[in-house]
Design an enzyme around this catalytic site. Structure first.
Site, PDB file in Angstrom:
ATOM      1  N   GLN B 255      17.999  80.288  97.992  1.00  0.00           N
ATOM      2  CA  GLN B 255      18.141  81.169  96.843  1.00  0.00           C
ATOM      3  C   GLN B 255      18.285  82.621  97.278  1.00  0.00           C
ATOM      4  OE1 GLN B 255      18.544  80.270  93.738  1.00  0.00           O
ATOM      5  NE2 GLN B 255      18.817  82.398  93.166  1.00  0.00           N
ATOM      6  N   HIS B 258      21.689  84.262  98.151  1.00  0.00           N
ATOM      7  CA  HIS B 258      22.713  84.487  97.121  1.00  0.00           C
ATOM      8  C   HIS B 258      23.106  85.964  97.030  1.00  0.00           C
ATOM      9  CE1 HIS B 258      24.128  81.060  94.939  1.00  0.00           C
ATOM     10  NE2 HIS B 258      22.933  80.540  94.843  1.00  0.00           N
ATOM     11  N   GLU B 322      15.364  80.107  86.070  1.00  0.00           N
ATOM     12  CA  GLU B 322      16.652  79.398  86.032  1.00  0.00           C
ATOM     13  C   GLU B 322      16.502  78.045  86.746  1.00  0.00           C
ATOM     14  OE1 GLU B 322      19.551  81.214  88.520  1.00  0.00           O
ATOM     15  OE2 GLU B 322      21.261  80.183  87.596  1.00  0.00           O
ATOM     16  N   HIS B 323      16.022  78.082  87.988  1.00  0.00           N
ATOM     17  CA  HIS B 323      15.777  76.859  88.764  1.00  0.00           C
ATOM     18  C   HIS B 323      14.289  76.726  89.007  1.00  0.00           C
ATOM     19  CE1 HIS B 323      19.791  78.354  90.152  1.00  0.00           C
ATOM     20  NE2 HIS B 323      20.133  77.110  89.929  1.00  0.00           N
ATOM     21  N   ASP B 356      23.208  72.534  92.759  1.00  0.00           N
ATOM     22  CA  ASP B 356      24.262  73.549  92.830  1.00  0.00           C
ATOM     23  C   ASP B 356      25.628  72.907  93.040  1.00  0.00           C
ATOM     24  OD1 ASP B 356      22.496  75.622  92.538  1.00  0.00           O
ATOM     25  OD2 ASP B 356      22.309  76.046  94.678  1.00  0.00           O
ATOM     26  N   HIS B 415      27.115  78.196  41.121  1.00  0.00           N
ATOM     27  CA  HIS B 415      26.731  77.048  41.949  1.00  0.00           C
ATOM     28  C   HIS B 415      26.270  75.900  41.065  1.00  0.00           C
ATOM     29  CE1 HIS B 415      26.911  79.974  45.164  1.00  0.00           C
ATOM     30  NE2 HIS B 415      26.528  79.087  46.073  1.00  0.00           N
TER      31      HIS B 415
END
Lengths: 426, 426
Positions: B255, B258, B322-323, B356, B415
């Site tokens: 990670q 990245h 996220e992960h 991934d 209506h």
């Protein structure tokens, strides 16, 4: 209603355009309100209740006693009607929460999704001329089914500082206990940041005026999710010669009475059908209490005669209406022609007001052409689908080499190594 | 990595905060690009390719010949790896497209939802240091399964004006024929408004740098939908004493490589586990080509020892990663503790890089705490669920009175009348 006769496709883009409803002029005042609420919390909310709702409030929360006492002020007939709607909406929405199967994509590699409720959600219910208790059902029931643990409801008080009994009754029926007397942009800000009294939430739902809409637009960039972009309500009717023009006219008027900015469109392959429907509108509109609103909305509305019913559906898909009525005795044969719409009403007895209140479908729907890419509110809107994967020591043997090759090709050797180190352990 | 020892819950809010990634300073330059593309179309795009990508382009579109010839430039091994990933992603995502049942909420009142593909979608694939062909699969496969009729792909060219062969190969495998050499904010603007060469789309997907992110943020207020708000990638690992510290270290490094803004968090109920993992990081990081990026990311990262594993999960749910990797031999016992996360990896052999690339789950996931309210990309992201209802003449008899009562209580007589006129016809 202006009538168009078989306009060429080159004119469809402009005919499907909505009037501009850009409220950029509001940005400054909405931003001022947002900052004030973020800084001053409850004090700001009480100040704005005085300023915008003309209400002197001692406290923002509606007490449990008041919520429960509301039932006594709602007629038995209305309670029964609300119960019928509650049952139908619950029955339809309950089927939307599904357990998904576990997929073994390769031996030892299992993947699945799990629906988990968004813990904290906020519902905004507009005030104004009418108490929209139906929207309490439409947002509260899917939140309840999803299992949201904290449901917050904000709605503006009247001048006496009170909330309409039917709103409180509907909220109590759905199990909502956290009800606050806050309206407008200040309500959206309060649910985004939280105040001493009002809890912050993760996602905000519900319709509102241009201040509410602009606040949702601004605040979704500051970490809170929203249901969808909002715009004036819309109805498009495709009517063939098997329609009932009285019914079509009544449906168009039910949409037109919503507001002066309501969008109403009537399409047909028969000029005669259009003429009959318009004549019926002239008759029926005389009896409507909201006649002046409906008249103003109709002034901007369009009737279009097409050569073929196919053209009518092609046009409708470009317009992408919030509500689409297929006014035909043979409506089901047209279903596959529908690509872009929020909610569809098939046949001469499926009036929009059925879906607005009680058939079971949701009435919070995409407007302004957003039906091209957005769905209406459903239980899906109140959950996240978390993906899970479980890979065994054998699974990584099956999949590992492919990951190594792809990671290396993307130049991410750390990604590759996370696999290699596991393969080497074997 | 900074180590925290059992911080009190009062400090969790600040510990779960992401560093500010507000790029408000970009607003002016992104708005300039957007206006230019809206006004000058292809000319603006060719100008920006020169300016930002240093590429002289004759045309923006990649020709079919070039797309098909890309296969010859991709190694056999990489093709096989891509095919394996393609198969797994397809297998998992195919189960997400479901026919929903028709629900008869009352006799004569039928309601259902139908998933209809968003017709026109745009995929943005970043350029830069590595060709992200995996993202082509992750966005293209669900679009293909959903049945989107027009799939547009934009990605920046290299200095020679070319697109990486692996991206073209993956796009061709998914059946994407409309590939354009456009990057940055200008690509998002082109797909929003359309140009002579590039079709306008209804929804835009994909990651990107701060210019791309800001353009998506701005343009979603102008009628195009987007997949989700974007932020730097994140991994949170909960490791108990049955974890393998070597594996945990490798995952954290995968990670961290990245980008310098990547978020990495390690939680455990054992100080020993944390120490072992950090020692392993020190060893493994030496061999990483992207060592300097990883080091910078780790500098801002956190390891936290909690008294109980339960506290670790409570903290993780506030962080909403996220992960999320559950590094434990008994990971499945923790599943029900997970409330907020994008994608979860269970057990010692489920590394993030599997998800991934190739396990089958999607890698386009909510960051920055948005996992509290957003799901990752799935086939759901490429369809609208249109609601339908069909009410018969008998159905309206069953439901009509309730609608009349509710409409009248909301002050909407038009209506009500849409029902009354049908009931009276009987």
């Amino acid at each position: 209603m202006k009538i168009y006769n078989n306009p060429p496709p080159s004119e469809w883009a402009s005919l499907t355009k909505r009037p501009l409803t850009n409220h950029d002029d509001l940005v400054d005042s909405v931003n001022t309100i947002i900052k004030d609420v973020k800084l001053n919390g409850d004090d700001a909310l009480i100040k704005y209740a005085k300023k915008y709702d003309d209400a002197e409030l001692d406290s923002l929360a509606v007490s449990t006693n008041v919520i429960e006492a509301a039932a006594d002020k709602v007629s038995r007939e209305l309670k029964q009607a609300i119960q019928l709607a509650y049952n139908n909406i619950t029955k339809f929405h309950s089927t939307q929460l599904v357990d998904e199967e576990i997929i073994e994509t390769m031996p030892g590699v299992k993947c699945w999704r799990k629906s988990v409720a968004i813990q904290k959600v906020g519902l905004y219910i507009p005030g104004g001329s009418a108490p929209l208790f139906s929207t309490v059902l439409m947002l509260g029931i899917p939140a309840l089914i999803a299992g949201c643990s904290e449901i917050v409801l904000c709605t503006p008080p009247n001048k006496k500082g009170l909330i309409d009994s039917s709103i409180l009754y509907a909220a109590n029926l759905v199990g909502i206990k956290k009800i606050y007397k806050v309206g407008g942009a200040q309500a959206i800000a309060a649910m985004t940041f939280g105040t001493t009294t009002i809890p912050a939430v993760y996602k905000i739902f519900g319709p509102g005026n241009q201040y509410v809409t602009k606040a949702k637009e601004i605040l979704q960039l500051q970490g809170v999710a929203i249901d969808m972009p909002a715009g004036p309500s819309e109805l498009l009717v495709v009517a063939d010669t098997s329609c009932n023009p009285k019914f079509v006219a009544a449906d168009l008027l039910s949409q037109a009475e919503h507001g002066v900015d309501s969008q109403v469109i009537l399409l047909s392959d028969s000029a005669e059908v259009i003429n009959s429907c318009l004549s019926e509108i002239d008759i029926q509109i005389q009896y409507l209490p909201r006649q002046s609103i409906a008249l103003e909305a109709l002034r901007q509305s369009k009737s279009i005669v097409f050569d073929t019913i196919n053209d009518a559906f092609n046009f409708s898909n470009i317009y992408a209406p919030e509500h689409l009525i297929i006014a035909s005795a043979n409506a089901s044969i047209y279903v596959d022609k529908i690509i872009n719409a929020g909610s569809v009403f098939l046949g001469n007895y499926s009036c929009e007001s059925a879906g607005d209140y009680a058939s079971g479908t949701n009435h919070t729907l995409p407007t302004n052409g957003n039906a091209k890419s957005y769905s209406g509110v459903s239980v899906d809107s109140f959950v996240k689908k978390i993906t899970f994967q479980e890979i065994t020591d054998k699974g990584i043997m099956n999949i590992g080499r492919a990951i190594e090759v792809m990671a290396e090709a993307e130049g991410l050797m750390g990604h590759k190594n996370a696999v290699t180190i596991r393969l080497n352990e074997k």
